[in-house]
Design a protein around this motif. Structure first.
Motif, short mmCIF file in Angstrom:
data_model
loop_
_atom_site.label_atom_id
_atom_site.label_comp_id
_atom_site.label_asym_id
_atom_site.label_seq_id
_atom_site.Cartn_x
_atom_site.Cartn_y
_atom_site.Cartn_z
N GLU A 143 0.84 -1.20 0.00
CA GLU A 143 0.00 0.00 0.00
C GLU A 143 0.88 1.25 0.00
OE1 GLU A 143 -3.34 2.22 2.84
OE2 GLU A 143 -2.54 0.24 3.38
N TRP A 144 1.95 1.21 0.77
CA TRP A 144 2.88 2.34 0.83
C TRP A 144 3.53 2.57 -0.53
CZ3 TRP A 144 8.47 1.84 0.69
CH2 TRP A 144 9.13 3.06 0.83
N VAL A 145 3.95 1.51 -1.19
CA VAL A 145 4.60 1.62 -2.49
C VAL A 145 3.68 2.32 -3.49
CG1 VAL A 145 5.41 0.30 -4.49
CG2 VAL A 145 6.16 -0.34 -2.19
N VAL A 146 2.42 1.90 -3.52
CA VAL A 146 1.45 2.47 -4.46
C VAL A 146 1.20 3.95 -4.16
CG1 VAL A 146 -0.95 2.38 -5.24
CG2 VAL A 146 0.34 0.26 -4.92
N GLY A 147 1.23 4.32 -2.88
CA GLY A 147 0.89 5.69 -2.48
C GLY A 147 2.03 6.67 -2.53
N GLU A 148 3.25 6.22 -2.84
CA GLU A 148 4.39 7.13 -2.88
C GLU A 148 4.37 8.00 -4.15
OE1 GLU A 148 7.38 7.73 -0.76
OE2 GLU A 148 5.69 7.19 0.49
N ARG A 149 5.05 9.14 -4.09
CA ARG A 149 5.09 10.05 -5.24
C ARG A 149 5.85 9.42 -6.41
NH1 ARG A 149 3.49 14.49 -2.12
NH2 ARG A 149 4.66 14.66 -0.16
N HIS A 150 6.91 8.70 -6.08
CA HIS A 150 7.69 7.95 -7.07
C HIS A 150 7.86 6.53 -6.56
CE1 HIS A 150 8.66 11.45 -9.50
NE2 HIS A 150 9.02 12.09 -8.40
N HIS A 151 7.98 5.59 -7.47
CA HIS A 151 8.12 4.20 -7.06
C HIS A 151 9.37 4.03 -6.20
CE1 HIS A 151 7.29 -0.11 -7.36
NE2 HIS A 151 8.61 -0.26 -7.38
N PRO A 152 9.23 3.53 -4.97
CA PRO A 152 10.39 3.37 -4.10
C PRO A 152 11.16 2.08 -4.36
CG PRO A 152 8.39 2.82 -2.90
CD PRO A 152 7.96 3.25 -4.28
#
Length: 319
Positions: A211-220
């Protein structure tokens, strides 16, 4: 869901969406049976990292929360304390990646007189940051430049010091940029890194991480702390400090967002208040996801201080 209740839920550690669901379950009447209506096919979301995620509203909200010239945790006092081991002076030049709005660069230029060139992937942040530097009289000592972190070939000149503040985790080829920084770092120069790292290999399989990955401004693309340390060492740098500073970082997040309800009240009185409150809520949800991972230990904020070999018989004289 009222803005005040949503922000309070976030601040107290509850999931606002869960509270919203419970309220709906208590208040919504059961729907009468009806003929199913064919739903239109949902369009697949397309994530494009080349799109600049920073607009004027998001930048304004960031500064409301973190302070003028900042778009993340760590105000002037933190930046000065974080950089104390760098022994900065007016005779030195410094390279920074992940410069943001240039707040940290201006703080260091003001406090220590160091000459800083900050590299930032967002054109919007670069433009806004350079305006802030000019307004504060640091247009020559705290300069921001746009760059593509995934295709860095070389930086313009040699530097005495280097800083990377939460900038490497969105870069897939970390080795390339660390190598380029080492190449332009003068012998005996110091490199300070603060970075999001994984708590363990198992983290990437968890739903909250996804969920965090999807919600980041850029792919982490975070790695384990030991992997990051190995990357630094493999690029001819000696690691002097390697430590977990997550607790301090979470405290800064909590402190900054504790006044979010006051910010919301202030925004509500503005002509474009509704739009800005929506932007505030998006930022609250963005930082909620990060904070939850940091509090669980799935994500950590790591600090590294490394130095480049001076060529002399002993490195301790350079420390």
């Amino acid at each position: 869901m009222p803005i005040g209740l949503r922000l309070k839920a976030w601040w107290e550690g509850y999931d606002p969406d869960d509270i919203k669901k419970r309220i709906q379950e208590r208040t919504v009447e059961p729907e009468a049976e009806s003929t199913p209506v064919e739903q239109p096919e949902k369009k697949k979301a397309i994530t494009v990292d080349t799109i600049d995620p920073w607009d004027e509203e998001t930048i304004d909200i960031a500064q409301y929360i973190w302070g003028k010239g900042f778009c993340g945790p760590g105000g002037p006092e933190y930046i000065v304390a974080l950089s104390k081991l760098l022994a900065l002076s007016p005779e030195m030049s410094m390279l920074q990646i992940g410069a943001g709005l240039g707040g940290p660069a201006r703080v260091l230029a003001d406090r220590f007189g160091v000459w800083i060139t900050g590299y930032e992937a967002s054109n919007t942040l670069v433009e806004k940051g350079n305006k802030l530097s000019k307004m504060s009289g640091f247009e020559k000592k705290a300069v921001l430049e746009h760059y593509d972190p995934e295709s860095v070939e070389s930086f313009d000149r040699k530097f005495d010091r280097a800083l990377s503040k939460e900038a490497l985790f969105t870069i897939e080829d970390k080795g390339n940029i660390i190598s380029n920084i080492e190449d332009k770092l003068k012998p005996g120069g110091l490199f300070l890194i603060t970075e999001y790292v994984l708590g363990s290999d198992a983290v990437v399989t968890k739903d909250r991480y996804k969920e965090w990955v999807v919600g980041e401004r850029h792919h982490p693309h975070p790695v384990l702390s030991e992997e990051l340390v190995d990357l630094v060492k493999s690029n001819r740098l000696q690691v002097r400090v390697s430590e977990d500073i997550s607790s301090q970082y979470v405290d800064m997040i909590n402190q900054a967002w504790s006044g979010a309800d006051e910010v919301a009240a202030k925004l509500a009185r503005q002509d474009d208040g509704t739009q800005k409150i929506q932007a505030l809520m998006r930022e609250a949800e963005f930082w909620t996801r990060r904070k939850k991972l940091l509090e669980s230990g799935d994500l950590k904020l790591w600090r590294i201080v490394a130095n480049k070999k001076s060529g002399g018989p002993s490195m301790m004289s350079d420390w």
